[in-house]
Design an enzyme around this catalytic site. Structure first.
Site, short mmCIF file in Angstrom:
data_model
loop_
_atom_site.label_atom_id
_atom_site.label_comp_id
_atom_site.label_asym_id
_atom_site.label_seq_id
_atom_site.Cartn_x
_atom_site.Cartn_y
_atom_site.Cartn_z
N HIS A 85 0.84 -1.20 0.00
CA HIS A 85 0.00 0.00 0.00
C HIS A 85 0.88 1.27 0.00
CE1 HIS A 85 -3.65 2.36 1.16
NE2 HIS A 85 -2.73 3.16 1.67
N GLU A 86 1.82 1.30 0.92
CA GLU A 86 2.68 2.49 1.03
C GLU A 86 3.58 2.62 -0.20
OE1 GLU A 86 1.67 4.50 3.10
OE2 GLU A 86 0.55 3.14 4.40
N HIS A 129 1.74 4.60 -2.78
CA HIS A 129 1.83 6.05 -2.55
C HIS A 129 3.21 6.56 -2.99
CE1 HIS A 129 -1.90 6.83 -0.47
NE2 HIS A 129 -1.67 5.93 0.47
N GLU A 132 -4.79 7.77 -2.95
CA GLU A 132 -5.27 6.49 -2.43
C GLU A 132 -5.62 5.53 -3.57
OE1 GLU A 132 -4.86 6.00 0.66
OE2 GLU A 132 -6.08 4.27 1.21
MG MG Z 1 -3.10 5.36 2.05
#
Ligand code: MG
Length: 456
Positions: A222-223, A226, A252
């Site tokens: 997830h990170e 980003h 997101e």
């Molecule tokens: Mg996030």
């Protein structure tokens, strides 16, 4: 208090007469390109906010939210809502005040949403949830009626692991994603996050909780999503006032694309399987299908950050409904824990055992971040659009994720179509200009139905 001083200082610098004049002059120019228009749009937005918010308010807001965070942490540790509730009351009052200073057309919550997603309105969010709710209810009902559904904990959630091996697995994932250690570093923190300093220096964190290794891997991926956005932004934005992308929905949509469409993909897990099996002796006893089901298990649960792809949106819907009530002054802070709990009973059929699983779960409100949550859900839904486009223009995602070369193709597409622009466009403008379309929940509906009706 340092952060209160910094907030005042930023405001002072922004409101410097010469700077304001430069922005005004730039606004009059008619030959600006898209990048310059983007910079101007954001500078004007920041200036507007700083003009509207009195310096005393900016200082007080920073002070209260700082103290609020400290109180929230203590309240959560001690399971005592009363330690935090007086701060929450102040934060709600200040947020309402902020909305009044900033102004809005229809609903004070509009002004707060705009802090996190430009031009997003309360009515947009209401319509948005109305449009995804029937699908959520339908898919969750289908899953719960399936013979494959179980409300029991998956055995892999309880399995302890060798931490050094899990760390290796994290780096294996990053290597598969072509990470360059000169630009990106991975560290540990209590809560995973990503911080982009500039395109050449992006930092992400993950956490090791001793069991449930999937949560660690999903967090890292997830990170990474980003971070990739920040690294692939045009580097001419570096060290400008708008060096990072500002749309939280867009950001997101990137992290969730990597987490869900890549990280939970069967073929991706197949590549990682040999390393996964090294996490401990018991890990050898599970099959690829077991791991796939573990990563994609749907079950109503209390903790948002651990929620699956289906129930996740209920967590956000609950927070949105509560925030709206707060800003409409329809609730007394002392009643919030019970309102929270009754909504969890209504939407997910479960009830928190303590405040940490309930009203004190997230850090957001203590930081003053009211109006932030909807971007999580909308970004997740937007990620299905990117997946669809990549399937159309690059190739089958299940094939692409097998190799670093395939991953590189996905990354190239994302750079060209989304990342390079950084904050140049709003979500609406990016979709319009580059794809001649509007934000739509249809791709996500199709994705979630297909995936989970096949899995269950
Ligand atoms: Mg996030």
């Amino acid at each position: 208090m340092v952060s209160a001083k910094v907030s005042s200082l930023i405001q002072k610098l922004y409101l410097d007469k010469d700077f304001v004049k430069l922005v005004e002059e730039a606004s009059k120019q008619t030959d600006l390109n898209d990048y310059e228009l983007g910079i101007l749009r954001l500078l004007k937005k920041n200036l507007y906010n700083f003009f509207k918010l009195p310096p005393e308010f900016v200082k007080e807001y920073a002070k209260v939210t700082n103290e609020g965070m400290v109180a929230w942490r203590e309240a959560k540790d001690k399971n005592r809502y009363d330690i935090f509730s007086s701060f929450l009351k102040k934060i709600i009052d200040l947020s309402i005040k902020q909305a009044e200073y900033l102004g809005y057309d229809n609903h004070p919550y509009d002004a707060l949403l705009d802090n996190y997603e430009e031009d997003l309105k309360t009515s947009d969010v209401e319509k948005y949830f109305e449009s995804i709710k029937p699908t959520l209810v339908e898919v969750l009902k289908y899953i719960k009626q399936s013979k494959k559904y179980t409300s029991r904990i998956h055995p892999l959630e309880k399995e302890t692991y060798n931490e050094a091996e899990l760390e290796k697995l994290n780096y294996k994932v990053l290597e598969h994603f072509n990470y360059d250690k000169n630009n990106l570093r991975l560290d540990r923190s209590a809560h995973p996050f990503s911080q982009g300093i500039n395109t050449k220096d992006v930092r992400i964190t993950t956490r090791y909780l001793g069991r449930d290794f999937g949560a660690t891997i999903s967090g890292t991926i997830h990170e990474f999503g980003h971070a990739l956005y920040d690294m692939q932004t045009d580097d001419s934005f570096d060290f400008t006032p708008i060096s990072n992308a500002v749309s939280l929905v867009l950001h997101e949509s990137q992290s969730r694309f990597w987490e869900n469409m890549v990280g939970r993909n069967l073929e991706f897990l197949r590549v990682m399987l040999p390393k996964i099996k090294r996490l401990g002796d018991n890990y050898k006893n599970y099959s690829l299908t077991d791991y796939y089901r573990y990563f994609n298990k749907v079950k109503p649960s209390l903790i948002r950050v651990k929620a699956d792809e289906v129930t996740y949106h209920f967590h956000i819907m609950i927070r949105f409904e509560i925030e709206k009530m707060m800003i409409e002054r329809k609730v007394d802070v002392k009643d919030l824990p019970e309102i929270w709990n009754s909504k969890y009973r209504e939407y997910l059929g479960i009830k928190p055992k303590n405040y940490g699983e309930g009203i004190l779960q997230d850090i957001h409100w203590s930081m003053g971040a009211i109006g932030y949550f909807p971007t999580y859900s909308m970004g997740t839904v937007l990620s299905a659009f990117w997946a669809k486009k990549i399937e159309e223009e690059v190739g089958n995602i299940s094939k692409l994720v097998k190799t670093s070369e395939g991953i590189k193709k996905i990354q190239k597409w994302l750079k060209e179509n989304v990342h390079q622009y950084g904050p140049t466009y709003t979500v609406k403008d990016l979709l319009k200009k580059k794809f001649n379309t509007e934000f739509s929940v249809e791709y996500w509906k199709e994705y979630i139905r297909e995936k989970y009706m096949e899995l269950y």
